[in-house]
Enzyme design. Structure first.
Site, PDB file in Angstrom:
ATOM      1  N   CYS A   1       1.173  -1.014   0.248  1.00 37.93           N
ATOM      2  CA  CYS A   1       0.037  -0.239   0.175  1.00 37.93           C
ATOM      3  C   CYS A   1       0.924   1.500  -0.478  1.00 37.93           C
ATOM      4  CB  CYS A   1      -1.132  -0.051   1.489  1.00 37.93           C
ATOM      5  SG  CYS A   1      -1.798   1.148   1.996  1.00 37.93           S
TER       6      CYS A   1
ATOM      7  N   HIS B   1      -8.743  -3.291  -1.786  1.00 38.42           N
ATOM      8  CA  HIS B   1      -7.897  -3.248  -1.049  1.00 38.42           C
ATOM      9  C   HIS B   1      -8.141  -1.740  -1.307  1.00 38.42           C
ATOM     10  CE1 HIS B   1      -3.563  -1.972   0.190  1.00 38.42           C
ATOM     11  NE2 HIS B   1      -3.927  -0.798  -0.234  1.00 38.42           N
ATOM     12  N   GLU B   2      -8.840  -0.751  -2.344  1.00 36.51           N
ATOM     13  CA  GLU B   2      -8.948   1.006  -2.272  1.00 36.51           C
ATOM     14  C   GLU B   2     -10.794   1.224  -1.765  1.00 36.51           C
ATOM     15  OE1 GLU B   2      -6.601   1.843  -2.759  1.00 36.51           O
ATOM     16  OE2 GLU B   2      -5.321   0.656  -3.839  1.00 36.51           O
TER      17      GLU B   2
ATOM     18  N   HIS C   1     -10.142   0.919   1.956  1.00 35.33           N
ATOM     19  CA  HIS C   1      -9.965   2.608   2.408  1.00 35.33           C
ATOM     20  C   HIS C   1     -10.785   3.550   2.466  1.00 35.33           C
ATOM     21  CE1 HIS C   1      -5.284   2.637   2.201  1.00 35.33           C
ATOM     22  NE2 HIS C   1      -5.412   2.016   1.199  1.00 35.33           N
TER      23      HIS C   1
HETATM   24 NI    NI Z   1      -3.865   0.895  -0.332  1.00 32.29          NI
END
Ligand code: NI
Length: 184
Positions: A100, A142-143, A146
């Site tokens: 990341c 994953h995004e 966030h």
């Molecule tokens: Ni990330």
């Protein structure tokens, strides 16, 4: 068109929930998206979420032709996803290494569903929907994490599979042909 500084682990902004975007096609949103692409390209990331540049809005971008940080994976078309929704299509999870831009220099093994459908809006406010598997599905999850203030490290089950890339490689825990000159 501005390259922004990517916030790093420890910045409380990364732990907050981002808010929905009311106006995907507004000028303000276009500027955020441009800055996100400039920043992602500068840092050579596979994806980026708006909170990583300090903007708590539900916008993610991802995609690349080839990526020196992830040399062994297939390309993903560059995608803008506003107010994304993820539907899990397989209960089967897969382990793979993640990095990341907010946790530079490190990699960790994360288990995630391998097959998803995502939907959301593009920068013109048009609805988009796509079914994806493998690394593509991983990047999107994953995004989107966030946007809920979740970093991949919080998804990890086995902290022995977490560390600096160089140390993991020296000890044959993690192998890649990562370009060592590229920014993390
Ligand atoms: Ni990330």
């Amino acid at each position: 068109m501005t390259i922004k500084t990517v916030l790093r682990l420890g910045d409380p902004i990364l732990q907050q929930r981002s808010i929905e975007v009311d106006d995907p096609d507004s000028y303000e949103t276009q500027v955020i998206i441009e800055d996100m692409f400039d920043t992602m390209h500068e840092y050579k990331g596979a994806g980026l979420a708006a909170p990583q540049i300090g903007i708590l809005k539900r916008i993610v971008i991802f995609g690349f032709e080839s990526n020196p940080r992830y040399p062994d994976v297939d390309s993903i078309p560059e995608t803008i996803l506003i107010n994304p929704v993820i539907e899990i299509l397989s209960t089967e999870k897969k382990d793979d290494w993640e990095g990341c831009l907010s946790v530079p220099g490190l990699r960790g093994l994360v288990s995630r569903p391998d097959h998803i459908r995502y939907s959301g809006y593009d920068k013109n406010g048009a609805y988009i929907e796509k079914e994806v598997k493998g690394f593509h599905a991983r990047v999107v999850q994953h995004e989107c994490d966030h946007l809920d203030g979740i970093l991949y490290v919080q998804r990890m089950k086995d902290m022995t599979k977490f560390g600096f890339i160089s140390e993991l490689e020296q000890n044959d825990i993690y192998n890649s042909s990562l370009c060592d000159t590229c920014e993390e």
